[in-house]
Design a protein around this motif. Sequence first.
Motif, PDB file in Angstrom:
ATOM      1  N   LEU A  17       0.834  -1.209   0.000  1.00 35.39           N
ATOM      2  CA  LEU A  17       0.000   0.000   0.000  1.00 35.39           C
ATOM      3  C   LEU A  17       0.866   1.255   0.000  1.00 35.39           C
ATOM      4  CD1 LEU A  17      -2.803  -1.048   2.528  1.00 35.39           C
ATOM      5  CD2 LEU A  17      -2.991  -0.862   0.037  1.00 35.39           C
ATOM      6  N   ALA A  18       1.951   1.239   0.785  1.00 36.42           N
ATOM      7  CA  ALA A  18       2.838   2.399   0.844  1.00 36.42           C
ATOM      8  C   ALA A  18       3.531   2.634  -0.494  1.00 36.42           C
ATOM      9  CB  ALA A  18       3.871   2.203   1.952  1.00 36.42           C
ATOM     10  N   LEU A  19       4.058   1.571  -1.092  1.00 38.00           N
ATOM     11  CA  LEU A  19       4.722   1.704  -2.391  1.00 38.00           C
ATOM     12  C   LEU A  19       3.753   2.153  -3.476  1.00 38.00           C
ATOM     13  CD1 LEU A  19       7.037  -1.466  -2.400  1.00 38.00           C
ATOM     14  CD2 LEU A  19       7.754   0.919  -2.189  1.00 38.00           C
ATOM     15  N   SER A  20       2.534   1.608  -3.433  1.00 38.18           N
ATOM     16  CA  SER A  20       1.533   1.975  -4.436  1.00 38.18           C
ATOM     17  C   SER A  20       1.161   3.444  -4.318  1.00 38.18           C
ATOM     18  CB  SER A  20       0.284   1.101  -4.273  1.00 38.18           C
ATOM     19  OG  SER A  20       0.586  -0.264  -4.445  1.00 38.18           O
ATOM     20  N   GLY A  21       0.936   3.906  -3.075  1.00 34.08           N
ATOM     21  CA  GLY A  21       0.603   5.316  -2.877  1.00 34.08           C
ATOM     22  C   GLY A  21       1.738   6.230  -3.297  1.00 34.08           C
ATOM     23  N   LEU A  22       2.973   5.838  -2.954  1.00 38.88           N
ATOM     24  CA  LEU A  22       4.126   6.652  -3.324  1.00 38.88           C
ATOM     25  C   LEU A  22       4.280   6.724  -4.835  1.00 38.88           C
ATOM     26  CD1 LEU A  22       6.578   8.218  -2.264  1.00 38.88           C
ATOM     27  CD2 LEU A  22       7.859   6.070  -2.258  1.00 38.88           C
ATOM     28  N   TRP A  23       4.074   5.575  -5.516  1.00 44.33           N
ATOM     29  CA  TRP A  23       4.231   5.579  -6.972  1.00 44.33           C
ATOM     30  C   TRP A  23       3.101   6.346  -7.665  1.00 44.33           C
ATOM     31  CZ3 TRP A  23       1.708   2.956 -11.184  1.00 44.33           C
ATOM     32  CH2 TRP A  23       2.420   3.048 -12.391  1.00 44.33           C
ATOM     33  N   ASN A  32      -2.426  18.083 -15.471  1.00 48.16           N
ATOM     34  CA  ASN A  32      -3.682  17.334 -15.446  1.00 48.16           C
ATOM     35  C   ASN A  32      -3.511  16.099 -14.551  1.00 48.16           C
ATOM     36  OD1 ASN A  32      -6.066  16.004 -15.926  1.00 48.16           O
ATOM     37  ND2 ASN A  32      -6.030  16.355 -18.143  1.00 48.16           N
ATOM     38  N   ARG A  33      -3.750  16.266 -13.267  1.00 52.00           N
ATOM     39  CA  ARG A  33      -3.501  15.193 -12.316  1.00 52.00           C
ATOM     40  C   ARG A  33      -4.430  14.006 -12.527  1.00 52.00           C
ATOM     41  NH1 ARG A  33      -2.449  18.277  -6.517  1.00 52.00           N
ATOM     42  NH2 ARG A  33      -0.686  19.568  -7.224  1.00 52.00           N
ATOM     43  N   GLY A  34      -5.671  14.279 -12.894  1.00 48.24           N
ATOM     44  CA  GLY A  34      -6.614  13.189 -13.111  1.00 48.24           C
ATOM     45  C   GLY A  34      -6.173  12.257 -14.216  1.00 48.24           C
ATOM     46  N   PHE A  35      -5.687  12.839 -15.305  1.00 45.08           N
ATOM     47  CA  PHE A  35      -5.221  12.031 -16.436  1.00 45.08           C
ATOM     48  C   PHE A  35      -4.002  11.199 -16.048  1.00 45.08           C
ATOM     49  CE2 PHE A  35      -2.473  11.646 -20.218  1.00 45.08           C
ATOM     50  CZ  PHE A  35      -3.298  10.887 -21.023  1.00 45.08           C
ATOM     51  N   ILE A  36      -3.063  11.834 -15.329  1.00 48.85           N
ATOM     52  CA  ILE A  36      -1.848  11.126 -14.919  1.00 48.85           C
ATOM     53  C   ILE A  36      -2.183  10.007 -13.949  1.00 48.85           C
ATOM     54  CG2 ILE A  36       0.344  11.370 -13.700  1.00 48.85           C
ATOM     55  CD1 ILE A  36       0.474  14.245 -14.741  1.00 48.85           C
ATOM     56  N   LEU A  37      -3.064  10.286 -12.986  1.00 50.19           N
ATOM     57  CA  LEU A  37      -3.443   9.252 -12.020  1.00 50.19           C
ATOM     58  C   LEU A  37      -4.147   8.084 -12.696  1.00 50.19           C
ATOM     59  CD1 LEU A  37      -4.681  11.352  -8.961  1.00 50.19           C
ATOM     60  CD2 LEU A  37      -2.692   9.841  -9.056  1.00 50.19           C
ATOM     61  N   GLU A  38      -4.948   8.378 -13.705  1.00 50.34           N
ATOM     62  CA  GLU A  38      -5.637   7.303 -14.423  1.00 50.34           C
ATOM     63  C   GLU A  38      -4.638   6.394 -15.130  1.00 50.34           C
ATOM     64  OE1 GLU A  38      -8.990   6.703 -17.954  1.00 50.34           O
ATOM     65  OE2 GLU A  38      -8.530   8.703 -17.186  1.00 50.34           O
ATOM     66  N   LEU A  39      -3.654   6.983 -15.791  1.00 44.85           N
ATOM     67  CA  LEU A  39      -2.632   6.190 -16.466  1.00 44.85           C
ATOM     68  C   LEU A  39      -1.837   5.344 -15.476  1.00 44.85           C
ATOM     69  CD1 LEU A  39      -1.187   8.694 -19.114  1.00 44.85           C
ATOM     70  CD2 LEU A  39      -2.746   6.784 -19.495  1.00 44.85           C
ATOM     71  N   ARG A  40      -1.469   5.967 -14.365  1.00 44.09           N
ATOM     72  CA  ARG A  40      -0.688   5.237 -13.366  1.00 44.09           C
ATOM     73  C   ARG A  40      -1.515   4.142 -12.705  1.00 44.09           C
ATOM     74  NH1 ARG A  40       2.703  10.052 -10.222  1.00 44.09           N
ATOM     75  NH2 ARG A  40       4.025  10.643 -12.012  1.00 44.09           N
ATOM     76  N   LEU A  44      -0.484   0.357 -12.502  1.00 44.22           N
ATOM     77  CA  LEU A  44      -0.399  -0.287 -11.188  1.00 44.22           C
ATOM     78  C   LEU A  44      -1.251  -1.545 -11.149  1.00 44.22           C
ATOM     79  CD1 LEU A  44       0.480  -0.284  -8.213  1.00 44.22           C
ATOM     80  CD2 LEU A  44      -1.494   1.180  -7.722  1.00 44.22           C
ATOM     81  N   GLY A  45      -2.462  -1.463 -11.698  1.00 42.16           N
ATOM     82  CA  GLY A  45      -3.320  -2.633 -11.751  1.00 42.16           C
ATOM     83  C   GLY A  45      -2.700  -3.754 -12.560  1.00 42.16           C
ATOM     84  N   GLY A  46      -2.046  -3.397 -13.672  1.00 47.37           N
ATOM     85  CA  GLY A  46      -1.374  -4.408 -14.478  1.00 47.37           C
ATOM     86  C   GLY A  46      -0.216  -5.054 -13.741  1.00 47.37           C
ATOM     87  N   LEU A  47       0.565  -4.255 -13.033  1.00 47.34           N
ATOM     88  CA  LEU A  47       1.691  -4.794 -12.273  1.00 47.34           C
ATOM     89  C   LEU A  47       1.215  -5.779 -11.206  1.00 47.34           C
ATOM     90  CD1 LEU A  47       3.837  -1.550 -11.744  1.00 47.34           C
ATOM     91  CD2 LEU A  47       4.388  -3.476 -13.226  1.00 47.34           C
ATOM     92  N   VAL A  48       0.186  -5.394 -10.465  1.00 43.21           N
ATOM     93  CA  VAL A  48      -0.312  -6.257  -9.388  1.00 43.21           C
ATOM     94  C   VAL A  48      -0.954  -7.517  -9.960  1.00 43.21           C
ATOM     95  CG1 VAL A  48      -1.969  -6.406  -7.477  1.00 43.21           C
ATOM     96  CG2 VAL A  48      -0.624  -4.322  -7.806  1.00 43.21           C
ATOM     97  N   THR A  49      -1.683  -7.382 -11.058  1.00 40.21           N
ATOM     98  CA  THR A  49      -2.331  -8.550 -11.679  1.00 40.21           C
ATOM     99  C   THR A  49      -1.301  -9.559 -12.168  1.00 40.21           C
ATOM    100  OG1 THR A  49      -4.251  -7.236 -12.359  1.00 40.21           O
ATOM    101  CG2 THR A  49      -3.865  -9.301 -13.536  1.00 40.21           C
TER     102      THR A  49
END
Length: 318
Positions: A17-23, A32-40, A44-49
């Motif tokens: 959770l800490a690493l995910s939040g930091l990344w 455009n923070r919303g766009f960047i957060l969506e991409l990340r 992140l979902g792909g990495l965890v999957t």
Amino acid sequence: MDRRAGLVLAGLTGLLLALSGLWLFQGLGTGNRGFILELRAVKLGGLVTVAASVSVATVLFQTVSANRVLTPSIMGFDALYVLLQTLLVAGLGVAGFAALPTGTKFAAEVALMTLLACLLFGLLLGRGARDIPRTILTGVILGVMFRAMSEFVARILDPNEFAVVQGASFASFSRVDAALLPFAAALTLAGIAVALALAARLDVLALGRDPAVSLGLRFDGMVIGVLALVAVLVSVSTALVGPVTFFGLIVAGMAHGVMRSARHAALLPAAALIAANILVGGQLLFERAMGQAATLSVVVEFAGGLFFLYLLLKGRIR
């Protein structure tokens, strides 16, 4: 599950959770923070999957094969994936390959790899799970055959088509398709849920055929079912990001070392969490500290190959 295992899993979860939040939130800036957060978030979902599917599949495969230096890739999944990409590019061309619907392509790849694995397991294990070594050997031979066919077809490709095949033949955690991620994540979660539900039976399966049968386990049916589950998990991760060969070997070895237990109820989630921490932490390191100067998948596979050699030299085959 004992208290120590619970604390270890809680610590791994907190670290993820800490690493995910930091990344997710590092270096957002004022754009455009919303766009960047969506991409990340998609990445992140792909990495965890991928981490969860590869790690759980490797632990399950090692349990069935009773060998701690084997990974599911030995069955030829990665070679079949590369052959599929080569045939598609050769038949459709670069433009046709790029125009393929991603959802259809993903579903076809998962279905074909899973079907081939199930046919292989069903035919070769039809006389009982004593034929597991023969099945593994057949998988190795098929992998060599698929690679030879890929190289043969690649000779007729022009340089542009060959470059496309090469790009699709290596794992890339940056090309996760947002439209495919929900389906891949759902299949992975379902597979892990089934594996956890079978945790007690997997503990018995790990004892070997004779002890497991004496304890009332339907050994042959369990082996075939677990191998089918491995096929689904490996197919999903391969179709999502490409072949990942040695990563599961590192994670499985670390999970056994950290948990100090052979109980799958603790081993499976530990492997998934360790794998996710490695991928998310590695991606964060490469993006922030190294400025994308290295490719995560290449480094992970190189480290996995070294770990494989270490296990062989230490005589850890059992």
